[in-house]
Motif scaffolding. Sequence first.
Motif, short mmCIF file in Angstrom:
data_model
loop_
_atom_site.label_atom_id
_atom_site.label_comp_id
_atom_site.label_asym_id
_atom_site.label_seq_id
_atom_site.Cartn_x
_atom_site.Cartn_y
_atom_site.Cartn_z
N ALA A 44 67.42 45.46 47.07
CA ALA A 44 66.40 44.59 46.46
C ALA A 44 67.02 43.25 46.08
O ALA A 44 68.12 43.18 45.55
CB ALA A 44 65.82 45.26 45.23
N GLU A 45 66.29 42.17 46.36
CA GLU A 45 66.79 40.84 46.06
C GLU A 45 65.68 39.98 45.48
O GLU A 45 64.49 40.26 45.64
CB GLU A 45 67.32 40.17 47.34
N GLY A 46 66.08 38.91 44.80
CA GLY A 46 65.16 37.89 44.34
C GLY A 46 64.22 38.32 43.24
O GLY A 46 64.49 39.28 42.50
N GLU A 47 63.09 37.62 43.14
CA GLU A 47 62.12 37.85 42.08
C GLU A 47 60.96 38.71 42.57
O GLU A 47 60.58 38.64 43.74
CB GLU A 47 61.56 36.51 41.58
N ARG A 48 60.40 39.47 41.64
CA ARG A 48 59.17 40.19 41.92
C ARG A 48 58.17 39.81 40.83
O ARG A 48 58.48 39.90 39.64
CB ARG A 48 59.40 41.69 41.92
N ARG A 49 56.99 39.37 41.23
CA ARG A 49 55.98 38.90 40.27
C ARG A 49 54.81 39.88 40.23
O ARG A 49 54.30 40.30 41.26
CB ARG A 49 55.47 37.51 40.64
N LEU A 50 54.38 40.18 39.01
CA LEU A 50 53.20 41.02 38.79
C LEU A 50 52.10 40.18 38.17
O LEU A 50 52.38 39.20 37.45
CB LEU A 50 53.53 42.21 37.89
N GLY A 51 50.85 40.56 38.43
CA GLY A 51 49.72 39.77 37.97
C GLY A 51 49.28 40.10 36.55
O GLY A 51 49.65 41.13 35.99
N HIS A 52 48.48 39.22 35.98
CA HIS A 52 47.90 39.42 34.65
C HIS A 52 46.38 39.52 34.78
O HIS A 52 45.83 39.33 35.87
CB HIS A 52 48.25 38.25 33.72
N GLU A 53 45.73 39.82 33.66
CA GLU A 53 44.27 39.93 33.67
C GLU A 53 43.72 39.40 32.35
O GLU A 53 44.28 39.69 31.28
CB GLU A 53 43.86 41.39 33.85
N ILE A 54 42.66 38.63 32.41
CA ILE A 54 41.96 38.19 31.19
C ILE A 54 40.95 39.27 30.84
O ILE A 54 40.02 39.55 31.60
CB ILE A 54 41.25 36.84 31.40
N VAL A 55 41.13 39.91 29.69
CA VAL A 55 40.24 40.98 29.24
C VAL A 55 39.31 40.40 28.18
O VAL A 55 39.75 40.02 27.09
CB VAL A 55 41.04 42.16 28.66
N VAL A 56 38.03 40.31 28.49
CA VAL A 56 37.05 39.71 27.59
C VAL A 56 36.42 40.79 26.70
O VAL A 56 35.87 41.77 27.21
CB VAL A 56 35.96 38.95 28.38
N ARG A 57 36.52 40.58 25.39
CA ARG A 57 35.90 41.50 24.44
C ARG A 57 35.03 40.71 23.46
O ARG A 57 34.53 39.64 23.82
CB ARG A 57 36.98 42.34 23.73
N GLU A 58 34.91 41.22 22.24
CA GLU A 58 33.91 40.65 21.31
C GLU A 58 34.38 39.48 20.47
O GLU A 58 33.60 38.94 19.67
CB GLU A 58 33.41 41.76 20.37
N SER A 59 35.65 39.04 20.61
CA SER A 59 36.15 38.00 19.72
C SER A 59 35.92 36.59 20.23
O SER A 59 36.35 35.62 19.61
CB SER A 59 37.65 38.20 19.47
N THR A 60 35.24 36.45 21.37
CA THR A 60 34.99 35.13 21.92
C THR A 60 33.52 34.94 22.29
O THR A 60 32.84 35.88 22.70
CB THR A 60 35.84 34.87 23.19
N ALA A 61 33.07 33.70 22.11
CA ALA A 61 31.67 33.33 22.44
C ALA A 61 31.61 31.81 22.50
O ALA A 61 32.54 31.12 22.06
CB ALA A 61 30.72 33.87 21.37
N PRO A 62 30.53 31.24 23.04
CA PRO A 62 30.37 29.79 23.01
C PRO A 62 30.40 29.28 21.57
O PRO A 62 30.02 30.01 20.65
CB PRO A 62 29.01 29.56 23.67
N PRO A 63 30.84 28.04 21.33
CA PRO A 63 30.87 27.50 19.96
C PRO A 63 29.49 27.47 19.34
O PRO A 63 28.51 27.07 19.98
CB PRO A 63 31.44 26.09 20.14
N GLY A 64 29.40 27.95 18.09
CA GLY A 64 28.13 27.96 17.38
C GLY A 64 27.14 28.96 17.92
O GLY A 64 25.92 28.78 17.75
N ALA A 65 27.64 29.99 18.59
CA ALA A 65 26.72 30.97 19.19
C ALA A 65 25.90 31.67 18.12
O ALA A 65 26.40 32.01 17.05
CB ALA A 65 27.54 32.01 19.97
#
Length: 342
Positions: free
Chosen positions: A321-342
Amino acid sequence: MNSALLPAVNQRPTIRDVSRIAGVSIKTVSRVINDQQYVSAEKRKRVLEVMAEIGFQPSDAARALKGRRSHQVALICDNPNPWYVYEIQAGVRERCAAAHVRMIAQPYDRSSPTLLDDIVALIDQAHPDGLILAPPACDDRRVIDELERRSIPFVRLQPGGPLQSARAVLMDNERAAFDMTSYLLSLGHHRIGFIVGDRGYAASGQRLAGHVRALSSAGVDIDLDYVRQGQFDFDSGRAAADALLNLPAPPTAIVASSDDLAAGVLAAAHRRGIAVPERLSVTGFDDAPLAQAVWPALTTVRQPVRAMAAAAADQLLDPAAEGERRLGHEIVVRESTAPPGA
């Protein structure tokens, strides 16, 4: 010899005993054991005398000198988040167990004056076939230089930058923070606060860079009043949130560099009677169990910590094995976000 310096009765002498009695560093004792250079004749003589006097026998030294495998790997890991440490250990341990290799975990304290000596002692006593360096050890030049000098295989987990010929496993922290801030911008937020993680971790700067890039890409002015320093923990998250919420024009959203920091933001908001997410959106990073235990549940970046640790073990156990190995991320949307002033 002063009897007070001797090891306890019926206790096998250790390299630390030799170091203490001879009045030299553990690294010096290690060099004498392995017949290496950079030790004066006087110190070498003293170390050998002490080893003979107390009956010290370097563990498995003959095996190491013959180049045989120990079927052990060492994990050097330090992080204020117990969940993060557990996930790394679990990922490495599970992969090693499948290969019939033992994992040895060594705590890492970058402020300790004996840090390098402790790692050298681990190498000389356990003779691991290789090491996995988790943050921030993965960016510690003292450790890396010592491993390279000894030609000991190692893999860096979440390093802060490239290193010639070194193997690494990482997730793109800069891109993950960019994606999270971009998500908040898509909801209509423009006054977005950011809480930076511990300065000693490269990921902290990477995540801030991603946040700044997202604002710049969207044409939003960068206001440093909306950036506060944290330590990856609850208390610093709460303190940083208080400072942000005290601004004349407080943010409508706050991006925290860890879920623990985000939990502190939620506590500060609740204490002030600020509704989340109606008046303030809050996001975290990691997707630790805490992210779903708080109220409201956190929108966060899912970091594949255990999978990255297992991949690091894969790289270490595979000589090809050589070099770099990259793994992905994920944006998990739950209840702490909404449009401003929702």
